[in-house]
Each structure stands twice: as structure tokens, then as C-alpha cells.
Design an enzyme around this catalytic site. Structure first.
Site, PDB file in Angstrom:
ATOM      1  N   CYS A   1      55.672  74.108  62.476  1.00 10.27           N
ATOM      2  CA  CYS A   1      56.937  73.468  62.803  1.00 10.27           C
ATOM      3  C   CYS A   1      58.035  73.955  61.865  1.00 10.27           C
ATOM      4  CB  CYS A   1      56.737  71.963  62.677  1.00 10.27           C
ATOM      5  SG  CYS A   1      58.189  70.946  62.841  1.00 10.27           S
TER       6      CYS A   1
ATOM      7  N   HIS B   1      60.234  72.515  58.435  1.00 11.75           N
ATOM      8  CA  HIS B   1      59.165  71.603  58.030  1.00 11.75           C
ATOM      9  C   HIS B   1      58.005  72.377  57.404  1.00 11.75           C
ATOM     10  CE1 HIS B   1      56.144  68.260  59.349  1.00 11.75           C
ATOM     11  NE2 HIS B   1      56.438  68.167  58.075  1.00 11.75           N
TER      12      HIS B   1
ATOM     13  N   LYS C   1      51.437  73.502  58.797  1.00 15.48           N
ATOM     14  CA  LYS C   1      52.161  73.316  60.060  1.00 15.48           C
ATOM     15  C   LYS C   1      53.000  74.547  60.370  1.00 15.48           C
ATOM     16  CE  LYS C   1      52.487  68.339  59.445  1.00 15.48           C
ATOM     17  NZ  LYS C   1      51.910  67.769  60.633  1.00 15.48           N
TER      18      LYS C   1
ATOM     19  N   TYR D   1      63.109  60.987  62.542  1.00 17.20           N
ATOM     20  CA  TYR D   1      64.204  61.957  62.474  1.00 17.20           C
ATOM     21  C   TYR D   1      65.558  61.264  62.482  1.00 17.20           C
ATOM     22  CZ  TYR D   1      60.331  64.739  64.343  1.00 17.20           C
ATOM     23  OH  TYR D   1      59.117  65.323  64.571  1.00 17.20           O
TER      24      TYR D   1
ATOM     25  N   HIS E   1      62.754  70.428  62.420  1.00 16.26           N
ATOM     26  CA  HIS E   1      61.467  70.163  63.059  1.00 16.26           C
ATOM     27  C   HIS E   1      61.549  70.523  64.535  1.00 16.26           C
ATOM     28  CE1 HIS E   1      60.098  67.439  59.749  1.00 16.26           C
ATOM     29  NE2 HIS E   1      61.404  67.225  59.640  1.00 16.26           N
TER      30      HIS E   1
END
Length: 135
Positions: A124, A115, A122, A39, A10
Site C-alpha cells: 500500500c 503506507h 505492505k 483515514y 494509502h
């Protein structure tokens, strides 16, 4: 111990050069209803790796994949205009590679994903983790 089969990369979605602490991310995640930072590891701009959530505990970083994964975030991911881009410093790149190597020694069958591979809406982590770290 949980059965780990993937490492999910991420970014913090913060602008290039802006340092972010695990405590700050913890606040963001709690505000979203998480029970703390989601995380397991955070990689700072200088390459320092900070342990966050214990690896033995399921993460809160990738819907549908938290039970079997380890979540790793690097600080950054946005350029100065706020557009998604790979902002990793050389130190972060090196630290991420080293961390994945260590984690692979403990979980040799785990694969590396971004991710965005699980959440296509997304961008990411703002780089292609599958291409960089192989399958």
C-alpha cells in the site's frame, strides 16, 4: 491542533473500478476494533475528495505514526486478479495532487510518504509516493 509532519498515502486494497464508500470503510475499520474510519480523506474513482476523520483528531491508519500524520486513501490498489497495482484514475491522480498541495499550504513542513514506507510488509499504496511527490 496536532503537530502534523507527514501525509501518509494509502489505497483501499479493492479491485480496479470498484467504488467504495467511506461508510463501507468505516464498517471495515470498526470490525477491526477502530473507533471509526481511520483515514482523514478518501479519494473516489471520479476524483471526488471526501472528508472522513477530522484532521484535528489523530488517525488510525499507520501504526506508530497516527498522532503526527494525515491519512489519505484512494479507492483501488488491486488489479482485476487481486494483485497490488497502481489503479488510480486520472481524476484520482489530479485530486491527490491538489489535496496534497492544499494540505502543504496548512502544514508546509510535512512530507509525503506511502503506507509501505512505514509498514514494509505492505505494498500500500501500490505506487512510490516518495518518488511521485518528492521529499
Amino acid at each position: 491542533m496536532r503537530k502534523i509532519n507527514c501525509f501518509i498515502i494509502h489505497c483501499t486494497a479493492t479491485r480496479a473500478g470498484r467504488e467504495v464508500s467511506a461508510a463501507e470503510i468505516d464498517g471495515w475499520h470498526r470490525a477491526r476494533g477502530f473507533n471509526g474510519i481511520g483515514y482523514h480523506y478518501l479519494i473516489h474513482l471520479d476524483g471526488r475528495i471526501e472528508g472522513c476523520r477530522p484532521v484535528e483528531q489523530a488517525g488510525a491508519h499507520c501504526l506508530g505514526h497516527n498522532l503526527n500524520s494525515i491519512g489519505i486513501a484512494y479507492v483501488g490498489g488491486l488489479d482485476n486478479e487481486g494483485k497490488p497495482t497502481d489503479t488510480r484514475t486520472p481524476e484520482q491522480r489530479s485530486a491527490l495532487r491538489g489535496l496534497i498541495s492544499v494540505l502543504h499550504s496548512n502544514f508546509p513542513r510535512a512530507s509525503v510518504w506511502g503506507h509501505c514506507d512505514f509498514a514494509p510488509a505492505k505494498q500500500c499504496p501500490c505506487f512510490n509516493a516518495r518518488a511521485e511527490f518528492g521529499e
